[in-house]
Scaffold this active site. Structure first.
Site, mmCIF file in Angstrom:
data_model
loop_
_atom_site.group_PDB
_atom_site.id
_atom_site.type_symbol
_atom_site.label_atom_id
_atom_site.label_comp_id
_atom_site.label_asym_id
_atom_site.label_seq_id
_atom_site.Cartn_x
_atom_site.Cartn_y
_atom_site.Cartn_z
ATOM 1 N N ASP A 1 1.308 -12.065 -18.642
ATOM 2 C CA ASP A 1 1.067 -13.507 -18.668
ATOM 3 C C ASP A 1 1.736 -14.158 -19.867
ATOM 4 O OD1 ASP A 1 -0.355 -14.310 -16.355
ATOM 5 O OD2 ASP A 1 -2.049 -13.116 -17.044
ATOM 6 N N GLU B 1 -2.646 -13.766 -24.315
ATOM 7 C CA GLU B 1 -1.691 -13.861 -23.211
ATOM 8 C C GLU B 1 -1.267 -15.295 -22.932
ATOM 9 O OE1 GLU B 1 -3.404 -12.095 -19.680
ATOM 10 O OE2 GLU B 1 -5.357 -12.995 -20.044
ATOM 11 N N HIS C 1 0.826 -1.227 0.000
ATOM 12 C CA HIS C 1 0.000 0.000 0.000
ATOM 13 C C HIS C 1 0.849 1.261 0.000
ATOM 14 C CE1 HIS C 1 -4.114 -1.018 0.169
ATOM 15 N NE2 HIS C 1 -3.991 -1.835 1.187
ATOM 16 N N CYS D 1 -1.505 -4.400 -23.590
ATOM 17 C CA CYS D 1 -1.906 -3.803 -22.320
ATOM 18 C C CYS D 1 -1.100 -4.343 -21.141
ATOM 19 C CB CYS D 1 -3.405 -3.987 -22.072
ATOM 20 S SG CYS D 1 -3.864 -5.701 -21.901
HETATM 21 C C1 PEP Z 1 -1.204 -9.309 -18.661
HETATM 22 O O1 PEP Z 1 -1.197 -10.499 -18.356
HETATM 23 O O2 PEP Z 1 -0.285 -8.752 -19.314
HETATM 24 C C2 PEP Z 1 -2.317 -8.449 -18.241
HETATM 25 C C3 PEP Z 1 -2.442 -7.210 -18.678
HETATM 26 O O3 PEP Z 1 -3.199 -8.975 -17.355
HETATM 27 P P1 PEP Z 1 -2.913 -9.092 -15.761
HETATM 28 O O4 PEP Z 1 -1.596 -8.404 -15.489
HETATM 29 O O5 PEP Z 1 -4.064 -8.440 -15.100
HETATM 30 O O6 PEP Z 1 -2.862 -10.568 -15.605
HETATM 31 MG MG MG Z 2 -3.038 -11.430 -17.630
#
Ligand code: PEP
Ligand code: MG
Length: 542
Positions: free
Chosen positions: A455, A431, A189, A502
């Site tokens: 991922d 992913e 946090h 992302c």
């Molecule tokens: C990812 O796996 O890159 C992703 C954006 O999802 P998360 O980090 O929420 O698993």
């Molecule tokens: Mg992910």
């Protein structure tokens, strides 16, 4: 001069004298009491004072760090009021005939240990909050145990074994140049709050923390996670220059606001923000994001003690869409499981959770959860430019099944005369290696791909993203990962759909040119990285 290294928690450089805040652990003494009633009255008075203080910290924090980051203080109030916790302190005073400070401390430690042993990551995280409220009450009971944080003199670098969230948020950025801690991780946090407040921070110094002494001069390099103790003049000079360059860079970034991310040869990239809560939209807009590229909806579920209702979810999605005023908002459906757990789902304990029952696997198995979320999303589609995205896809059949469930939801809503937008985009996260290898086929089924490099790196390199021992092998720049990305983008292009990224490596400016070159159309990053990324795109000339 001596250099110690910890974890980079918040970027920036600070140079100043150190204020070493002591820990109260060793200072609470046990006293035997005879007047139990008056000790219980002291305890009650401290409880009321703690609640009052937390209320005003909450209001103050609301203004400084927004609603999401301030909620923790409402949780603290609830914890203090919790009958099990408070009752246990009273019982200890009555039965052991000990002073209130000692009873609070022993009970707090006991509850904190119980939280720390829980399987659920979210609940384990509450262990630090129990200690936080415990220390607050003790400092009210005995003013001499104040750690001096509320009475900092001049501008200083604060060092503490661990900073409680309430301590971090109370620090006046005008007094605090930086903070460094012995404990803590990047996602604790306090680290999150430091980033929101823009204070450089290094956490997790562990054993090297003992090298620090009160009043000594230090340089805190939040970007590299380093602390330089008693630097010589040459080093000081060098860091002053780096500090000035960092500050100038932050100012320059602000000038980018209002401009588009277009390369010198005219290729436009959409730079979006990743958010986890409706209140993060403010940061996304302040940093000039073109839209929301990833709303991690599971955080709504993690915040709640029961499964969030259709109505609650609808309101959250509606708020985000309305606030983004027609800019694209990509909402990802539930991605729970693995490192993101909620107790009310009663997910089985797994030996290999990252490869287990998570994300779309849960949604296709527990339809009622999925349908509730889809209904909320479709209803919200009336309030802006919605795109829905599905995580952890590994087969074409999954996508076909998802689309048929959406059709069913549309039919139900139509029957119920509930409006939804006729045209919203449907996309999937790429992913898993399986989804990359099937991306030519998957591209025929959806409107866009968004690559989750976190991922994808984990599964491509067989490196658990949560395992500290092999953290140095987690490399999103690995050629195998880059090939996966290129293959996805090419297959997307061939089928006429766009691809974005992302995962965290969307913000890696060393890779921006590669991404643009292979045809990535959108990059979605934490709000504070949006302007830096826009600048990186603007400097590219292919
Ligand atoms: C990812 O796996 O890159 C992703 C954006 O999802 P998360 O980090 O929420 O698993
Ligand atoms: Mg992910």
């Amino acid at each position: 001069m001596k250099k110690i290294t910890g974890i980079s928690a918040s970027k920036g450089i600070a140079i100043g004298k150190l204020t070493l805040c002591f820990s109260i652990d060793d200072k609470i003494s046990k006293r035997n009491i005879t007047d139990v009633d008056s000790e219980l009255t002291r305890l009650n008075t401290a409880k009321e004072a703690a609640i009052e203080a937390l209320n005003s910290i909450y209001l103050n924090a609301l203004k400084r760090v927004g609603e999401k980051n301030s909620m923790i203080f409402q949780i603290h109030i609830m914890m203090i009021q919790d009958e099990d916790f408070f009752g246990a302190i009273q019982t200890r005073i009555q039965e052991e005939k000990v002073n209130a400070e000692y009873a609070v401390w022993q009970t707090g430690k006991q509850f904190s240990e119980q939280f720390a042993q829980m399987e659920d990551e979210y609940m384990r995280g509450r262990a630090a909050d129990v200690i936080d409220i415990t220390k607050r009450m003790i400092r009210i009971l005995d003013k001499s145990l104040s750690n001096g944080l509320d009475n900092l003199k001049g501008c200083t670098v604060v060092a503490a074994a661990d900073l409680m969230p309430s301590e971090t948020v109370q620090m006046n950025p005008e007094n605090v140049l930086a903070f460094i801690t012995k404990e803590g991780s990047k996602s604790s946090h306090s680290a999150i709050l430091a980033r929101t407040m823009g204070i450089p921070a290094v956490v997790g110094l562990a054993g090297s923390f003992e090298e620090l002494t009160d009043g000594v001069q230090v340089i805190v390099d939040g970007s590299r996670g380093e602390v330089l103790i008693e630097p010589d003049n040459e080093v000081l000079e060098d860091y002053r220059k780096q500090q000035a360059a960092f500050e100038q860079y932050q100012q320059e970034l602000k000038l980018i606001k209002g401009t588009k991310a277009v390369t010198k040869n005219g290729i436009e990239i959409e730079i979006n923000a990743n958010i986890g809560h409706p209140s993060d939209v403010k940061m996304a807009l302040e940093n000039d994001a073109d839209g929301i590229g990833l709303f991690r909806s599971e955080f709504l579920y993690m915040e709640s003690s029961t499964f969030p209702s259709e109505e609650n979810q609808f309101k959250a999605y509606q708020t985000v869409l309305q606030k983004m005023g027609g800019k694209r908002v990509i909402i990802r459906t539930l991605d729970l499981g693995a490192d993101k757990q909620v107790p009310y789902l009663n997910l089985p304990k797994e030996d290999n959770p990252a490869m287990g029952y998570r994300a779309i696997r849960i949604c296709l198995d527990r339809r009622e959860l999925f349908v509730t979320q889809l209904r909320a999303l479709l209803r919200a589609s009336m309030f802006g430019r919605l795109a829905i995205m599905f995580p952890m896809i590994t087969s074409v059949e999954q996508v076909i099944e998802i689309k048929s469930i959406i059709e069913q939801v549309k039919q139900d809503l139509t029957k119920e005369q509930i409006d939804f937008a006729p045209d919203f985009e449907l996309g999937i996260m790429i992913e898993t290696p399986a989804s990359v290898l099937l991306s030519d086929l998957l591209a025929k089924e959806v409107d866009f791909f968004s690559i989750g490099t976190n991922d994808l790196t984990q599964y491509t390199l067989a490196v658990d993203r949560m395992n500290h021992t092999i953290a140095n092998m987690f490399n999103p720049r690995h050629p195998a990962v880059l090939r996966m990305i290129e293959m996805t983008v090419t297959n997307g292009k061939n089928a006429g759909i766009w691809t974005g990224i992302c995962g965290e490596s969307a913000a890696d400016t060393e890779l921006t040119e590669f991404y643009v070159k292979i045809g990535v159309k959108e990059l979605s990053v934490t709000p504070s990285s949006v302007l830096e990324l826009k600048k990186a795109v603007q400097q590219i000339n292919l």
